[in-house]
Design an enzyme around this catalytic site. Sequence first.
Site, short mmCIF file in Angstrom:
data_model
loop_
_atom_site.label_atom_id
_atom_site.label_comp_id
_atom_site.label_asym_id
_atom_site.label_seq_id
_atom_site.Cartn_x
_atom_site.Cartn_y
_atom_site.Cartn_z
N ILE A 278 29.80 -22.21 -18.37
CA ILE A 278 29.97 -21.11 -17.52
C ILE A 278 30.45 -21.04 -16.63
O ILE A 278 30.40 -21.98 -15.48
CB ILE A 278 28.71 -19.98 -17.86
CG1 ILE A 278 27.97 -20.26 -18.98
CG2 ILE A 278 28.75 -18.16 -16.70
CD1 ILE A 278 26.18 -19.20 -19.08
N GLU A 302 25.59 -24.03 -26.13
CA GLU A 302 25.14 -23.61 -24.81
C GLU A 302 25.10 -22.27 -25.56
O GLU A 302 24.53 -20.84 -26.33
CB GLU A 302 24.98 -23.67 -24.18
CG GLU A 302 24.63 -25.29 -23.92
CD GLU A 302 24.13 -24.75 -22.39
OE1 GLU A 302 22.93 -25.86 -22.10
OE2 GLU A 302 24.92 -25.08 -22.36
N GLY A 396 22.56 -27.44 -19.56
CA GLY A 396 22.29 -28.61 -20.79
C GLY A 396 23.47 -30.01 -20.52
O GLY A 396 24.16 -30.25 -21.25
#
EC number: 3.1.2.1
Length: 526
Positions: A278, A302, A396
């Site tokens: 992100i 993810e 993650g």
Amino acid sequence: MTISNLLKQRVRYAPYLKKVKEAHELIPLFKNGQYLGWSGFTGVGTPKAVPEALIDHVEKNNLQGKLRFNLFVGASAGPEENRWAEHDMIIKRAPHQVGKPIAKAINQGRIEFFDKHLSMFPQDLTYGFYTRERKDNKILDYTIIEATAIKEDGSIVPGPSVGGSPEFITVSDKVIIEVNTATPSFEGIHDIDMPVNPPFRKPYPYLKVDDKCGVDSIPVDPEKVVAIVESTMRDQVPPNTPSDDMSRAIAGHLVEFFRNEVKHGRLPENLLPLQSGIGNIANAVIEGLAGAQFKHLTVWTEVLQDSFLDLFENGSLDYATATSVRLTEKGFDRAFANWENFKHRLCLRSQVVSNNPEMIRRLGVIAMNTPVEVDIYAHANSTNVNGSRMLNGLGGSADFLRNAKLSIMHAPSARPTKVDPTGISTIVPMASHVDQTEHDLDILVTDQGLADLRGLSPKERAREIINKCAHPDYQALLTDYLDRAEHYAKKHNCLHEPHMLKNAFKFHTNLAEKGTMKVDSWEPVD
């Protein structure tokens, strides 16, 4: 109470309609010290009505610090968890969070927080690892899960995320379902693997990103469900930070690298399944791929962000698997405008599958994530600024970086401080905290260039990282540190990975004292 027509349409299991409640009616169920699970992942698909009702209850009755919970979410939740933090409603939180209020409470010691690999967190919760102090042998008292529909058998159709919901429901004493009628139904895009504990666990059978087990909703024992609540609040995802010269430079280096790997036969022409984190760098990389003429791409990640929509729309992306679709309001509008086409090329799975090391390694995923800092030997810090201040959590990143075919980290070469526009170097002599070790990282990219670390010894890695990735303001300093460390290590027969422990954290101490990592000199060592 009156049940809306929308809610009746979404809830196709008739007995649940007898359990419809207003959120405020559920307040008596909640007691200080309980263990709660929430649905959601990266701020979408989280419950809203019941958490907000509890905030109102705390405000009206001055219960700040008196009604507190142990809160478990698959990753970060929505703005509600930050309001819970502001109202001192959280005792313990895991495994990942985003937001200034909750991070502030963690770093002030008002919330106990632990982060964990996201592939492992839900399963370890089901093992009872995180509730060992309980005397009643329960794990979760309540799970509050957002649904966009309920099927005829009572099973739950999640919304834009799955996260840890299957595991939470399995070990929860009672379940509250918030049916969000402000969000279109996501029915048909999920694929749910329910938890099976060792020694009965079998390998996941998936060989391609679009393989499915065929279960598209989360089974739940209807006896566990104590209430259905209608939610009319959409997810609030802030606009993405637009790409800039720095992030576009990183994207350019990566696209060039991928083309070279294809040219030399180390990657196929459509690459391999992509994972991207992100942030604006991650978005810029995906934007760069959208304009790079790669075709028939696939994604195993993810979180899907707005930038992936460009890949879908220009025909570059064939299929994507994730555990969350974290789109801005404009992004969701784009997706829903082309929903019939979009939903057939997307699958949302639980985080234990999307982040599963077995799957990541089998598919040969290309993993790309952003660290806080990386040292000259390629140890990466993803979580703790200056070794102590928690940002968000591990997430993650290590699930992917340890197991991917290509493990890539990207970051700006320098960041500003109040007194120096390049006061923080991303490349440091020694990482102040290590989340990913030197053994996990293949490629490091900054706006300055790309360092290919595959097959290099520590000393070779250090030269490659300094020469290719360090900001020009820090290249001479880092080279001087390495030269001195090698000179010292040669005298003491410890030349494999040279360090001067007396100076290893001088970048960090200088930053704390003077607001910049630009040290004036190194301490002499014998």
